[in-house]
Design a protein around this motif. Structure first.
Motif, PDB file in Angstrom:
ATOM      1  N   THR A  70       0.825  -1.201   0.000  1.00 15.31           N
ATOM      2  CA  THR A  70       0.000   0.000   0.000  1.00 15.31           C
ATOM      3  C   THR A  70       0.864   1.258   0.000  1.00 15.31           C
ATOM      4  OG1 THR A  70      -1.552  -1.263   1.328  1.00 15.31           O
ATOM      5  CG2 THR A  70      -1.993   1.068   1.083  1.00 15.31           C
ATOM      6  N   PHE A  71       1.892   1.269   0.857  1.00 15.86           N
ATOM      7  CA  PHE A  71       2.735   2.460   0.914  1.00 15.86           C
ATOM      8  C   PHE A  71       3.476   2.675  -0.406  1.00 15.86           C
ATOM      9  CE2 PHE A  71       2.317   2.594   5.587  1.00 15.86           C
ATOM     10  CZ  PHE A  71       2.145   3.957   5.726  1.00 15.86           C
ATOM     11  N   ALA A  72       3.819   1.560  -1.061  1.00 14.14           N
ATOM     12  CA  ALA A  72       4.501   1.713  -2.359  1.00 14.14           C
ATOM     13  C   ALA A  72       3.538   2.298  -3.395  1.00 14.14           C
ATOM     14  CB  ALA A  72       5.022   0.356  -2.835  1.00 14.14           C
ATOM     15  N   SER A  77      -0.733   6.573  -6.511  1.00 12.60           N
ATOM     16  CA  SER A  77      -2.161   6.889  -6.482  1.00 12.60           C
ATOM     17  C   SER A  77      -2.776   6.418  -5.169  1.00 12.60           C
ATOM     18  CB  SER A  77      -2.857   6.196  -7.664  1.00 12.60           C
ATOM     19  OG  SER A  77      -4.227   6.007  -7.356  1.00 12.60           O
ATOM     20  N   TYR A  78      -3.367   7.349  -4.472  1.00 12.67           N
ATOM     21  CA  TYR A  78      -4.028   6.962  -3.225  1.00 12.67           C
ATOM     22  C   TYR A  78      -5.240   6.095  -3.486  1.00 12.67           C
ATOM     23  CZ  TYR A  78      -1.089   9.499  -0.082  1.00 12.67           C
ATOM     24  OH  TYR A  78      -0.029   9.890   0.658  1.00 12.67           O
ATOM     25  N   PHE A  83      -7.714   0.756  -2.870  1.00 18.40           N
ATOM     26  CA  PHE A  83      -8.343  -0.404  -3.482  1.00 18.40           C
ATOM     27  C   PHE A  83      -7.588  -1.692  -3.122  1.00 18.40           C
ATOM     28  CE2 PHE A  83      -9.216  -3.151  -7.144  1.00 18.40           C
ATOM     29  CZ  PHE A  83     -10.599  -3.142  -7.091  1.00 18.40           C
ATOM     30  N   VAL A  84      -6.290  -1.654  -3.274  1.00 23.95           N
ATOM     31  CA  VAL A  84      -5.471  -2.839  -2.981  1.00 23.95           C
ATOM     32  C   VAL A  84      -5.592  -3.208  -1.503  1.00 23.95           C
ATOM     33  CG1 VAL A  84      -3.092  -3.661  -2.798  1.00 23.95           C
ATOM     34  CG2 VAL A  84      -3.862  -2.485  -4.861  1.00 23.95           C
ATOM     35  N   TYR A  85      -5.462  -2.180  -0.657  1.00 23.07           N
ATOM     36  CA  TYR A  85      -5.530  -2.389   0.791  1.00 23.07           C
ATOM     37  C   TYR A  85      -6.844  -3.059   1.176  1.00 23.07           C
ATOM     38  CZ  TYR A  85      -5.891  -0.780   5.695  1.00 23.07           C
ATOM     39  OH  TYR A  85      -6.049  -0.702   7.048  1.00 23.07           O
ATOM     40  N   THR A  86      -7.930  -2.535   0.668  1.00 29.66           N
ATOM     41  CA  THR A  86      -9.241  -3.062   1.008  1.00 29.66           C
ATOM     42  C   THR A  86      -9.432  -4.484   0.501  1.00 29.66           C
ATOM     43  OG1 THR A  86     -10.064  -0.834   0.792  1.00 29.66           O
ATOM     44  CG2 THR A  86     -11.700  -2.558   0.871  1.00 29.66           C
TER      45      THR A  86
END
Ligand SMILES: Nc1ncnc2c1ncn2[C@@H]1O[C@H](COP(=O)(O)OP(=O)(O)OP(=O)(O)O)[C@@H](O)[C@H]1O
Ligand SMILES: Nc1ncnc2c1ncn2[C@@H]1O[C@H](COP(=O)(O)OP(=O)(O)OP(=O)(O)O)[C@@H](O)[C@H]1O
Ligand SMILES: [Mg+2]
Ligand SMILES: [Mg+2]
Lengths: 696, 696
Positions: A70-72, A77-78, A83-86
């Protein structure tokens, strides 16, 4: 809900088979038996240690990858990051809820109330099965790795108990679970002693202690091995989970007042969350066991906003979940995962970043923290370089790291009151909503999160008020955590030792004690402990360690006033026994016979499941109901002699013994049945201490 | 020796008076009672804390003055110094032995075995009296201040128990005593739980914990107050007695072998000293209670030189002390004091001084230590300035300081092996000889001294062998202390926590656990724990927590096979009762009556001391023998109805219940009498868990 639970027999049934077995034993049997017990303790320690390492390794690596990815991504793009995090969280939570609902329904929740019940003498169906163990391990990886507002400590205790139950030593397993979860071996022993077991034998302590020590050694060795990065993100924190040994050493008397206030807050604040836990607990037991819905309104203490809130949610949930089955539970868990991910991602976005404090060169603190490390001062959606986002530091982080940051010393004014309050309210709500979903869930870590947040708030206030610089906000966070846990779980000694062991700061012991005493006292004023309440709501009838006051004025006879005792004759036809067993649900029956002079004589107690030991093997008859045993006409006509199967000497009490004394007997010896008999006509002998001092 | 001990009644006697009292109680009685209990716990904590402070203050100031004076005088003359030192010690020891022999004989020894017996259900005469309390406090100041090879920790536990017994809560007092002695509140709770009490109720834990917390707060406050030198030499060491938190942090796996060896040594080495303790214990009980001298040879395990040694001393002592009385005890104690003073002064004189090591500037270590301070590197009879006497550092010092020096980190090669061995042998011998003198004496601190000496020896060897520099000899000293205590007292969890709390080093926990497990296992192979053995030798019949193996094959009836039960009729003439009481020594009698149909009926149990409740007030009848009650002719002719005084529902067991089950009943409920009765003829009712789940 009485269908799912059944009493356990701790009593030795000295029937014919048992006596024969005793007689057959060689003189090596005792040393062999002792060796075996110790070997089992060793295995339990190793097993629980490995299970804990496996869970931790999986959880920390999943979370590590998640946050690294996520940090990468948010550098670009936030939105994609969100999206990935969720999605990552959703996948893990889904796997968890899927495993639990489909394969191991008993693995949902923390499991501690059920274990407590088990050790109090009540067996909840399926709680210690192997499949529950597997479901618990994989389920808790999913639920904790998936970032829900719950912890892995309760499930680990349950895991330990399941492993231990395979080898017949549940108490050792509980201790091992806590020892593994918190890396707190002494705390584990005390937890098993104080919170879980109802009958403690001092020779047990020694073995429980051994198991805990084994766990500590196994976990420490694994962490040493992992130290050089062999295990990915696992093992970064060291053996002590939240080391604050470098923190505040001393305290002045003026600080005692705010500390006591923390205790009071802990006692008060747990009340609503506990009640809301209750509500969910009830919902669980309702949807599972179809109890009377009228009873729902009991568990609530008045005046708390959260109560009302959770009441509505519960009602809505119940009427909804009640109709559909498994699938709704899965959808519910996934929705909560989405909610949690969204809140923990979006809220920090909305927060303005603060500029970094001036730090001394060699204090070891960096602001903002370098990418790829765990620590304070997270740079998240900040416009300038030397800034950090205090809400992201605690919210957009694993719970372990968040707690480490809240406990951290030498980080004055890192958090703004606004962020802490936001976090407190949101996390509290999430914890309430999450509780009761069908995933393995512990309440320790959420409790520490909530407690340390308001503790740190009080600490900030104290620093401002007393303007004394050797006050550490982190110390107050620790005390807050202790107060919340003390207020909800009501453990004193064990919690105290656990807090010391997880933070490695012995100097704070008297303060932790003070806070725990206050919070427990306040909590006790309102309701029972969390585990007791949960157990009650699940229909597990725990016996308190003391008899109720009214029992002092009652006799044994009063307790069974309207009873028509159902007895069985020593020899009778199978068909008659079957008809007796079918007309009632009792589990034990006195067996009567005629003596030499024709007078009636009680010759023992037969358990329901022992009645057909001739037809069904005793081991497989457990849990088998009378309706499942199909007997032929011929068999039904046979005569059966119950004498070899019965327990020839159950405990008896005279009918006018006070119920308080009966209670003590029942409770201290872990009995299932006591016969109330008329006064004896004569005394055959009198046993005193001297008669029991035999030399072997 | 049966005369001095008597069983306690933990059972509630639900006689007429009790029921009446229950009925009279208002609804405020329960909260009032609870409040009172808590208030008492508070008072016990404060009282024990103050007693501990008083003892410590006195002891440390006496020792402080003593060494200050001696060090000042030896600048001029070593001979005068020796004279003053010896005289000072002699005066203190004399005061102690004089107080004990003349005013409080029960204050001799450690008192822990007696307390353990008390909480197991056996009352030793005079053990909890107020005069014993006073004798213990002042006696231990004399014996510890007088430099004998004994400690003040055991006596402090006894002190706490005495204070608590005034308020009826002996368990709390034990915990408070340990908490005060070691400034280890959690350790205190565990000690009370593991080592002392036989019946533990979980609701007790919470109050015991409170008491310990109060002690910690009281002691800490007093030490803070004393910090600025207001209390003389007291309080120099800080709250943590032997702080080694700055010591070794980590350990490698190669070190585990020597550590396990320390454990084995602890298990082995305690065997002789314990046996010699036994010998003295026996001597005590022999001279006090005139038991059979043939039994003396039991307690010895073969092969130990010390055993033989102490056997001779014991024999000599016994035949000598047996004839004379008090005076000989006093002379004996004074002689031992002279011996101790001489050895501790002269031996260091004979030792060559070593030259000081090179120390870094800011390491905080000074060599030799400046005059008037406590610390390492004592300059005693050294010819040059930059020299120190390693034997004097541990021998010519208070025990607390000596232990601190042995535990100290960053002082490699401070001690030569020769000095340590000399000290070990001499101190061990002194401890053996001192044990059994008529002064208050604990075995904790001598145990720590001995253990840390051989531990440090092993540590020196390890440093040399592995040539690895982050090994600290002090750590090995700590482990040695743990191993010796573990080997002698066999406490595991509590000792572990106490060691951690007194040294403030949580990181060593797994190592301490390992060492304790090994030393306990080795020790258990040879004999029972120190306290159990002592208790047995003093004629205190402790009941183990588990029934003996043979009891499984015995019935209740077998245990009272040759008994002719002495019963009393419900109504009888006083003269008849008197004659029954005079012809036997039993303490309980079944009372029989005729039922409505003329059949005999057992209506209860009457205690010896309740028989004359009509004539003598119950409270004052305790300990009064039947021969002390003088009744007139008229009174002897009266008829007495025993019904109002008897216990109407003693616990009963059917005659063919296995003795193991009877044992559990007796032991778990803390009973004094059990009636063995014939099988009942019918069952009036059946009590299960459901019947005990009453709502209040
Ligand atoms: N043989 C019997 N005859 C008459 N009443 C009985 C008999 N056995 C039990 N009872 C009564 O019936 C009720 C329920 O009995 P049951 O045997 O189900 O016990 P329980 O408390 O539910 O525990 P368990 O888990 O063993 O079933 C209790 O109130 C008990 O007193
Ligand atoms: N009323 C009695 N009739 C016959 N035998 C008895 C009676 N009471 C006790 N005994 C037996 O006499 C022995 C000693 O009894 P006693 O009452 O002195 O008990 P004890 O074990 O010494 O404990 P206590 O400290 O209460 O005296 C025991 O073996 C006991 O079984
Ligand atoms: Mg039932
Ligand atoms: Mg007796």
């Amino acid at each position: 809900s009485g269908a799912a639970v059944e009493s356990l027999d701790y009593e030795v049934i000295e029937n014919y088979a048992y006596r024969e077995e005793q007689a057959k034993r060689s003189k090596f049997w005792v040393p062999y038996y002792i060796m075996l017990k110790w070997l089992f303790s060793l295995l339990i320690g190793v097993g629980t240690g490995l299970a804990a390492i496996f869970i931790n390794l999986a959880v920390e690596n999943f979370s590590g990858w998640k946050y690294a990815a996520t940090f990468a991504i948010i550098k670009h793009s936030y939105f994609v990051g969100y999206f990935v995090y969720t999605l990552f969280n959703l996948a893990l939570v889904f796997s968890s809820v899927y495993i639990v609902t489909n394969f191991a329904p008993a693995a949902a929740g923390s499991g501690i109330p059920e274990i407590k019940g088990y050790l109090n003498g009540v067996d909840t169906h399926g709680i210690l099965l192997f499949r529950t163990l597997v479901g618990k391990i994989f389920g808790s990886i999913g639920s904790v790795g998936g970032g829900l507002a719950l912890g892995k400590e309760g499930p680990l205790v349950h895991t330990g108990a399941c492993i231990a139950s395979l080898l017949g030593q549940v108490t050792c397993g509980c201790a091992a679970g806590v020892a593994a979860a918190f890396r707190a071996p002494v705390g584990g022993v005390l937890f098993a002693l104080e919170e879980v077991t109802s009958w403690w034998r001092s020779h047990l302590m020694w073995r429980v202690f051994f198991t805990s020590a084994v766990v500590a050694v196994v976990v420490r060795s694994a962490m040493n091995w992992c130290n050089s990065g062999k295990c990915g993100h696992f093992g970064a924190g060291g053996f002590i989970i939240w080391d604050i040994s470098g923190g505040q050493e001393d305290y002045s008397y003026q600080e005692l007042l705010p500390m006591a206030i923390i205790g009071v807050i802990g006692g008060l604040l747990e009340t609503p969350i506990e009640s809301s836990f209750l509500a969910y607990g009830k919902q669980c037991s309702l949807s599972d066991a179809h109890t009377n819905p009228e009873k729902v309104s009991i568990g609530f203490t008045p005046g708390a906003l959260f109560n009302q809130l959770t009441l509505y949610i519960t009602k809505w949930r119940r009427t909804y979940l009640h109709k559909k089955g498994r699938r709704v539970k899965i959808i519910e868990a996934c929705l909560i995962s989405l909610l949690t991910s969204t809140i923990s991602f979006v809220l920090p976005l909305l927060r303005k970043c603060s500029s970094c404090p001036e730090v001394e060169a060699n204090s070891g603190i960096e602001c903002p923290r370098p990418p790829g490390t765990d620590g304070n001062f997270v740079n998240f959606y900040c416009s300038r370089d030397k800034e950090y986002n205090d809400l992201a530091t605690i919210f957009f982080n694993t719970q372990d790291d968040a707690i480490r940051n809240l406990f951290s010393a030498k980080t004055f004014h890192e958090y703004s009151a606004k962020s802490l309050i936001t976090f407190l309210v949101m996390f509290y709500s999430l914890a309430v909503v999450t509780f009761g979903t069908a995933v393995p869930a512990g309440q320790f870590v959420p409790g520490i999160m909530i407690g340390s947040t308001y503790g740190r708030l009080v600490g900030m206030f104290v620093v401002k008020f007393y303007k004394k610089l050797n006050i550490e906000e982190g110390t107050y966070a620790l005390l807050g955590a202790a107060s919340f846990l003390g207020g909800s779980m009501r453990m004193t000694v064990s919690l105290c030792v656990i807090m010391v062991e997880i933070t490695n700061n012995l100097k704070l012991l008297p303060l932790i004690m003070l806070v725990l005493l206050v919070s427990k006292a306040v909590g006790d004023f309102f309701n029972e402990g969390l585990y007791e309440e949960q157990a009650r709501l699940r229909g597990i009838p725990l016996l308190d360690s003391r008899p109720k006051q009214i029992m002092r004025n009652m006799n044994a006879k009063d307790a069974c006033k309207n009873q028509k005792v159902v007895c069985l004759p020593r020899v009778s036809r199978v068909v008659d026994i079957v008809s007796v067993l079918q007309t009632n649900k009792h589990n034990g029956f006195p067996v009567v016979d005629r003596g030499q002079n024709g007078e009636s004589l009680v010759i023992g107690l037969i358990l329901r499941r022992h009645n057909f030991s001739d037809f069904v093997k005793p081991a497989s008859s457990k849990g088998k109901s009378i309706d499942d045993i199909h007997l032929t006409e011929d068999e039904l006509g046979l005569y059966l002699d119950l004498a070899p199967f019965l327990n020839p000497s159950p405990y008896i009490v005279p009918e006018d013994m006070s119920l308080a004394k009966v209670y003590n007997l029942f409770r201290q010896l872990g009995l299932r049945h006591i016969f109330v008999v008329p006064r004896p006509s004569r005394v055959v002998g009198l046993i005193t201490r001297k008669d029991l001092l035999l030399e072997e």
